[in-house]
Design a protein around this motif. Structure first.
Motif, PDB file in Angstrom:
ATOM      1  N   ILE A  44       0.822  -1.215   0.000  1.00  0.00           N
ATOM      2  CA  ILE A  44       0.000   0.000   0.000  1.00  0.00           C
ATOM      3  C   ILE A  44       0.852   1.261   0.000  1.00  0.00           C
ATOM      4  CG2 ILE A  44      -2.108  -1.026   0.942  1.00  0.00           C
ATOM      5  CD1 ILE A  44      -1.220  -0.132   3.729  1.00  0.00           C
ATOM      6  N   ASN A  45       2.135   1.083  -0.355  1.00  0.00           N
ATOM      7  CA  ASN A  45       2.982   2.258  -0.609  1.00  0.00           C
ATOM      8  C   ASN A  45       2.409   3.037  -1.794  1.00  0.00           C
ATOM      9  OD1 ASN A  45       4.315  -0.459  -1.659  1.00  0.00           O
ATOM     10  ND2 ASN A  45       4.498   1.106  -3.283  1.00  0.00           N
ATOM     11  N   GLY A  70       2.642   7.438   8.936  1.00  0.00           N
ATOM     12  CA  GLY A  70       2.481   6.149   8.234  1.00  0.00           C
ATOM     13  C   GLY A  70       3.688   5.829   7.378  1.00  0.00           C
ATOM     14  N   THR A  71       4.635   5.045   7.938  1.00  0.00           N
ATOM     15  CA  THR A  71       5.919   4.794   7.262  1.00  0.00           C
ATOM     16  C   THR A  71       5.873   3.595   6.324  1.00  0.00           C
ATOM     17  OG1 THR A  71       6.972   5.478   9.361  1.00  0.00           O
ATOM     18  CG2 THR A  71       8.401   4.491   7.685  1.00  0.00           C
ATOM     19  N   LEU A  72       5.223   2.498   6.772  1.00  0.00           N
ATOM     20  CA  LEU A  72       5.290   1.190   6.106  1.00  0.00           C
ATOM     21  C   LEU A  72       6.763   0.817   5.931  1.00  0.00           C
ATOM     22  CD1 LEU A  72       3.142  -0.926   5.006  1.00  0.00           C
ATOM     23  CD2 LEU A  72       3.638  -0.020   2.753  1.00  0.00           C
ATOM     24  N   TYR A  95       3.448   2.663  13.624  1.00  0.00           N
ATOM     25  CA  TYR A  95       2.976   1.913  14.781  1.00  0.00           C
ATOM     26  C   TYR A  95       3.715   0.588  14.958  1.00  0.00           C
ATOM     27  CZ  TYR A  95      -0.013  -0.968  17.650  1.00  0.00           C
ATOM     28  OH  TYR A  95      -0.468  -1.802  18.613  1.00  0.00           O
ATOM     29  N   GLY A 121       5.374   3.967  17.395  1.00  0.00           N
ATOM     30  CA  GLY A 121       4.290   4.028  18.378  1.00  0.00           C
ATOM     31  C   GLY A 121       3.017   4.485  17.698  1.00  0.00           C
ATOM     32  N   LEU A 122       1.967   4.631  18.491  1.00  0.00           N
ATOM     33  CA  LEU A 122       0.721   5.155  17.941  1.00  0.00           C
ATOM     34  C   LEU A 122       0.943   6.589  17.492  1.00  0.00           C
ATOM     35  CD1 LEU A 122      -1.958   3.870  20.487  1.00  0.00           C
ATOM     36  CD2 LEU A 122      -1.803   3.284  18.045  1.00  0.00           C
ATOM     37  N   ALA A 123       0.543   6.890  16.275  1.00  0.00           N
ATOM     38  CA  ALA A 123       0.822   8.220  15.734  1.00  0.00           C
ATOM     39  C   ALA A 123       0.233   9.325  16.614  1.00  0.00           C
ATOM     40  CB  ALA A 123       0.296   8.325  14.305  1.00  0.00           C
ATOM     41  N   PHE A 142       2.793  14.732   5.207  1.00  0.00           N
ATOM     42  CA  PHE A 142       2.111  13.699   4.404  1.00  0.00           C
ATOM     43  C   PHE A 142       1.340  12.782   5.348  1.00  0.00           C
ATOM     44  CE2 PHE A 142       2.560   9.595   1.805  1.00  0.00           C
ATOM     45  CZ  PHE A 142       1.465   9.887   1.002  1.00  0.00           C
ATOM     46  N   ASP A 144      -0.741   9.543   5.841  1.00  0.00           N
ATOM     47  CA  ASP A 144      -0.939   8.288   5.096  1.00  0.00           C
ATOM     48  C   ASP A 144      -0.896   7.074   6.030  1.00  0.00           C
ATOM     49  OD1 ASP A 144      -1.304   6.678   2.860  1.00  0.00           O
ATOM     50  OD2 ASP A 144       0.838   6.526   2.438  1.00  0.00           O
ATOM     51  N   ASP A 146      -3.551   5.050   9.265  1.00  0.00           N
ATOM     52  CA  ASP A 146      -4.905   4.491   9.382  1.00  0.00           C
ATOM     53  C   ASP A 146      -5.939   5.578   9.078  1.00  0.00           C
ATOM     54  OD1 ASP A 146      -3.680   5.505  11.788  1.00  0.00           O
ATOM     55  OD2 ASP A 146      -5.518   4.967  12.848  1.00  0.00           O
TER      56      ASP A 146
HETATM   57  N1  SAH Z   1       3.417   6.110   3.424  1.00  0.00           N
HETATM   58  C1  SAH Z   1       3.732   4.720   3.082  1.00  0.00           C
HETATM   59  C2  SAH Z   1       2.534   3.821   3.236  1.00  0.00           C
HETATM   60  C3  SAH Z   1       1.947   3.832   4.605  1.00  0.00           C
HETATM   61  S1  SAH Z   1       0.772   2.513   4.837  1.00  0.00           S
HETATM   62  C4  SAH Z   1       4.217   4.672   1.634  1.00  0.00           C
HETATM   63  O1  SAH Z   1       3.526   5.226   0.773  1.00  0.00           O
HETATM   64  O2  SAH Z   1       5.263   4.083   1.368  1.00  0.00           O
HETATM   65  C5  SAH Z   1       0.137   2.945   6.395  1.00  0.00           C
HETATM   66  C6  SAH Z   1       1.101   2.674   7.557  1.00  0.00           C
HETATM   67  O3  SAH Z   1       0.525   3.289   8.709  1.00  0.00           O
HETATM   68  C7  SAH Z   1       1.302   1.206   7.880  1.00  0.00           C
HETATM   69  O4  SAH Z   1       2.663   0.907   7.929  1.00  0.00           O
HETATM   70  C8  SAH Z   1       0.667   1.050   9.261  1.00  0.00           C
HETATM   71  O5  SAH Z   1       1.344   0.108  10.102  1.00  0.00           O
HETATM   72  C9  SAH Z   1       0.784   2.439   9.818  1.00  0.00           C
HETATM   73  N2  SAH Z   1      -0.208   2.729  10.854  1.00  0.00           N
HETATM   74  C10 SAH Z   1      -1.492   2.295  10.923  1.00  0.00           C
HETATM   75  N3  SAH Z   1      -2.082   2.760  12.008  1.00  0.00           N
HETATM   76  C11 SAH Z   1      -1.177   3.521  12.665  1.00  0.00           C
HETATM   77  C12 SAH Z   1      -1.187   4.284  13.858  1.00  0.00           C
HETATM   78  N4  SAH Z   1      -2.288   4.369  14.621  1.00  0.00           N
HETATM   79  N5  SAH Z   1      -0.073   4.953  14.212  1.00  0.00           N
HETATM   80  C13 SAH Z   1       1.039   4.897  13.438  1.00  0.00           C
HETATM   81  N6  SAH Z   1       1.109   4.193  12.307  1.00  0.00           N
HETATM   82  C14 SAH Z   1       0.032   3.515  11.918  1.00  0.00           C
END
Ligand code: SAH
Ligand code: DHB
Ligand code: MG
Length: 228
Positions: A44-45, A70-72, A95, A121-123, A142, A144, A146
């Motif tokens: 889902i990048n 949201g790093t993935l 997370y 951690g939780l964002a 950015f 991206d 949940d």
């Molecule tokens: N930006 C990335 C894709 C991110 S996908 C890219 O384009 O390459 C969404 C990511 O958010 C996932 O890795 C997921 O684990 C993370 N995520 C989901 N809920 C989260 C939360 N509450 N806090 C932090 N990260 C979270």
């Protein structure tokens, strides 16, 4: 109903065509994508051409400090970090500690460890800490992670902004489901609320664009924070 499979095949073919010209292949990004699959993460990048678009947006804004929620596996972070000057910084929030570990390796492969910091951690917790310790303003943000939390992320993004900060929100179309006002899907509801909040906020001027391509049918919102 249109033949969705045929449309998707065409969107893939056109993205391949565009990427072959506009987005030259690159060892670090290729490794990041294969490591995403190998680690069993959902793919889902952002698409390659969207990743490069994010880099271009960050360059256009002259960003020196970037925040990603949201790093993935670090794919979009690598693209955006490439827009940074030598003394620039990107903080990305994730997370899942295993995802963060994969991302850390990918960011090292891209030679960007000195500019990118992953906070695990939780964002919402990490964002609350950032606000409390006055870590803003960021030049480019950015969103991206949940989708149900998007309204909260927008709130924090605004707290960590200055006039001129650019905010991009991914996945605001969701295969068109975003128009369904009666949707019970928490992702769709989160994204609908996100769009409403951006559009109604007098501190923001914004638009949103539908996209098709290798990642299917979705879209992104683009906003700039105005002066007082
Ligand atoms: N930006 C990335 C894709 C991110 S996908 C890219 O384009 O390459 C969404 C990511 O958010 C996932 O890795 C997921 O684990 C993370 N995520 C989901 N809920 C989260 C939360 N509450 N806090 C932090 N990260 C979270
Ligand atoms: C989802 C999240 C994303 O960031 C994305 O690009 C596509 C889908 C999801 O959580 O469903
Ligand atoms: Mg996304």
């Amino acid at each position: 109903m249109p033949d969705f499979d045929a449309l998707l095949a065409q969107w893939h073919a056109v993205d391949q065509y565009l990427e072959a010209r506009y987005v030259p292949s690159d060892d670090a990004l290729n490794a990041t994508l294969s490591n995403t699959i190998e680690a069993g993460m959902a793919e889902i990048n952002v698409a390659p051409n969207q990743g490069k678009m994010l880099m271009l947006f960050a360059m256009m804004s002259g960003a020196k400090r970037i925040l990603e929620i949201g790093t993935l596996a670090g794919y979009s972070a690598i693209w955006m970090a490439r827009a940074l000057p030598d003394d620039g910084q990107l903080i990305t929030l994730e997370y899942d500690p295993q995802y963060a570990e994969v991302a850390q390796k990918n960011i090292a492969l891209a030679g960007l460890s000195n500019k990118v910091e992953i906070r695990v951690g939780l964002a919402v917790d990490k964002l609350e800490q950032m606000v409390a310790s006055d870590e803003g303003p960021f030049d480019f943000i950015f969103i991206d992670a949940d989708k149900p939390s998007n309204p909260q992320y927008l709130d924090y993004a605004l707290k960590l902004s200055r006039p001129g900060t650019v905010i991009v929100g991914d996945n605001v179309v969701r295969n068109g489901a975003v128009t369904d006002a009666s949707s019970s899907d928490p992702k769709v509801r989160g994204v609908r609320q996100f769009n409403d909040l951006i559009a109604a906020n007098p501190r923001l001027t914004a638009t949103a664009i539908q996209t098709v391509g290798s990642k299917g049918y979705d879209g992104f919102a683009l906003a700039i924070v105005l002066g007082d």
